[in-house]
Design a protein around this motif. Structure first.
Motif, mmCIF file in Angstrom:
data_model
loop_
_atom_site.group_PDB
_atom_site.id
_atom_site.type_symbol
_atom_site.label_atom_id
_atom_site.label_comp_id
_atom_site.label_asym_id
_atom_site.label_seq_id
_atom_site.Cartn_x
_atom_site.Cartn_y
_atom_site.Cartn_z
ATOM 1 N N VAL A 135 0.840 -1.197 0.000
ATOM 2 C CA VAL A 135 0.000 0.000 0.000
ATOM 3 C C VAL A 135 0.873 1.244 0.000
ATOM 4 O O VAL A 135 2.042 1.212 0.402
ATOM 5 C CB VAL A 135 -0.961 0.016 1.208
ATOM 6 N N ALA A 136 0.296 2.321 -0.468
ATOM 7 C CA ALA A 136 1.018 3.592 -0.539
ATOM 8 C C ALA A 136 -0.005 4.721 -0.526
ATOM 9 O O ALA A 136 -1.198 4.504 -0.771
ATOM 10 C CB ALA A 136 1.877 3.661 -1.799
ATOM 11 N N VAL A 137 0.479 5.922 -0.252
ATOM 12 C CA VAL A 137 -0.378 7.104 -0.304
ATOM 13 C C VAL A 137 0.364 8.238 -0.988
ATOM 14 O O VAL A 137 1.599 8.271 -1.031
ATOM 15 C CB VAL A 137 -0.828 7.566 1.107
ATOM 16 N N TYR A 138 -0.419 9.157 -1.541
ATOM 17 C CA TYR A 138 0.120 10.400 -2.081
ATOM 18 C C TYR A 138 -0.467 11.540 -1.274
ATOM 19 O O TYR A 138 -1.690 11.627 -1.099
ATOM 20 C CB TYR A 138 -0.247 10.559 -3.551
ATOM 21 N N GLN A 140 -1.174 15.306 -1.041
ATOM 22 C CA GLN A 140 -1.253 16.492 -1.891
ATOM 23 C C GLN A 140 -0.717 17.743 -1.208
ATOM 24 O O GLN A 140 -0.286 18.676 -1.892
ATOM 25 C CB GLN A 140 -2.695 16.713 -2.328
ATOM 26 N N SER A 141 -0.721 17.760 0.133
ATOM 27 C CA SER A 141 -0.257 18.955 0.838
ATOM 28 C C SER A 141 1.233 19.224 0.622
ATOM 29 O O SER A 141 1.674 20.369 0.703
ATOM 30 C CB SER A 141 -0.538 18.828 2.339
ATOM 31 N N ASN A 142 2.003 18.169 0.339
ATOM 32 C CA ASN A 142 3.434 18.357 0.067
ATOM 33 C C ASN A 142 3.893 17.628 -1.195
ATOM 34 O O ASN A 142 5.100 17.491 -1.432
ATOM 35 C CB ASN A 142 4.290 17.927 1.263
ATOM 36 N N ASN A 143 2.927 17.147 -1.988
ATOM 37 C CA ASN A 143 3.223 16.466 -3.254
ATOM 38 C C ASN A 143 4.236 15.338 -3.073
ATOM 39 O O ASN A 143 5.212 15.218 -3.815
ATOM 40 C CB ASN A 143 3.751 17.470 -4.294
ATOM 41 N N THR A 144 3.975 14.470 -2.088
ATOM 42 C CA THR A 144 4.931 13.417 -1.746
ATOM 43 C C THR A 144 4.249 12.060 -1.705
ATOM 44 O O THR A 144 3.142 11.919 -1.181
ATOM 45 C CB THR A 144 5.581 13.704 -0.380
ATOM 46 N N PHE A 145 4.931 11.055 -2.279
ATOM 47 C CA PHE A 145 4.518 9.658 -2.175
ATOM 48 C C PHE A 145 5.134 9.038 -0.927
ATOM 49 O O PHE A 145 6.292 9.303 -0.596
ATOM 50 C CB PHE A 145 5.000 8.856 -3.388
ATOM 51 N N TYR A 146 4.360 8.167 -0.271
ATOM 52 C CA TYR A 146 4.839 7.357 0.843
ATOM 53 C C TYR A 146 4.454 5.911 0.537
ATOM 54 O O TYR A 146 3.264 5.586 0.421
ATOM 55 C CB TYR A 146 4.213 7.799 2.164
ATOM 56 N N ILE A 147 5.452 5.047 0.382
ATOM 57 C CA ILE A 147 5.224 3.655 0.012
ATOM 58 C C ILE A 147 5.668 2.758 1.160
ATOM 59 O O ILE A 147 6.800 2.859 1.646
ATOM 60 C CB ILE A 147 6.000 3.281 -1.258
#
Length: 282
Positions: A135-138, A140-147
């Motif tokens: 799972v991962a998230v993006y 939008q508040s800092n335009n960053t992916f977290y995987i």
């Protein structure tokens, strides 16, 4: 694997309730491992076995799962080739993924706490040391992916204001690895990353119109994930319509499918895997 963020009424959709296990038996040939679409109306999931608009016998699987404010996607945690209905919920003050054990009524689910309030979820085979999806998230508040991976959280930047995340095997890599991507609603552009890092080369594709939601999948079973879009045509009295592109270069729609309500959330996945094709649909 795509993210839907709309909720609405089902318009003009006829469906039958078929247990997921029923798809595996009966006549027909072996099904191609490809992705097909579905819609979520509030808490009701309706998954279609074919993207062919001419196939009136396409199997539809329906079940209730989740809450009306959840975000919807699909994931294959165990790597068996079957994508399961998946939710992302942040109403508890943090992010949680709920991956259904089977696409049928009464099935349990696996919970993974990951992400924060306001994150947009994706899932894919980001860590090829195991066969299943992560799972991962993006954010939008800092335009960053977290995987989330077995070795810890991987994070990197990319994108701009309002971008929406997608994920897929854009290059048909032998190891089956998935990479992230972004859809920019203001320009209907897809930016597909060559690797999961901030320095990745990005391939740009264009599909859709103002207000469309992105959806991606391996529509023809060739191993490469390509782009799609879901359009709300309620104002024209036509409900929802999916647009597909099977090519790894270029843009525009190659074929389309009217399915569901215009304000339904679109989802995509390989709902039946390499099972026996009962409905006779391509």
């Amino acid at each position: 694997m795509s993210v839907g963020i709309r909720i609405g009424l089902l318009v003009g959709l006829m469906f039958i309730s078929v247990p997921f296990s029923a798809i595996a038996g009966g006549g027909g040939g072996t099904d191609i491992e490809r992705d097909t679409v579905g819609v979520v109306q509030g808490t009701k999931w309706i998954l279609r076995s074919s993207n062919d608009s001419a196939c009136t016998t396409a199997t539809l699987i329906q079940f209730n799962f989740g809450e009306a404010t959840d975000k919807h996607l699909s994931a294959d945690l165990d790597g068996d080739g079957l994508d399961q209905a998946t939710l992302f919920r942040d109403s508890d003050g943090f992010g949680s993924f709920f991956i259904r054990d089977a696409n049928e009524s009464g099935a349990g689910n696996t919970r993974i706490n990951f992400g924060a309030v306001g994150d947009l979820p994706i899932a894919g085979n980001f860590d090829t040391t195991d066969a299943g999806d992560e799972v991962a998230v993006y954010r939008q508040s800092n335009n960053t992916f977290y995987i989330q991976t077995d070795s810890g959280t991987v994070q990197f930047g990319g994108g701009g204001a309002g971008d929406v995340p997608v994920a897929g095997n854009w290059d048909n890599s032998v190891d089956g690895s998935d990479e992230v991507g972004l859809f920019r609603p203001s320009t209907n552009q897809f930016f597909l990353f060559s690797e999961n890092s901030g320095s990745a080369t990005k391939t740009t594709r264009i599909l859709g119109a103002t207000g469309d939601l992105p959806t991606v999948g391996d529509w023809d079973g060739d191993g490469s994930t390509t782009i799609g879009a879901h359009r709300d045509q309620t104002s024209a009295g036509r409900g929802g319509r999916f647009y597909f592109n099977n090519m790894t270069t270029g843009g525009g729609s190659e074929f389309d499918l009217a399915f569901g309500g215009g304000t339904d959330d679109p989802v995509s996945g390989d709902w039946d895997g390499p099972m026996v094709d009962e409905d006779g649909c391509p």
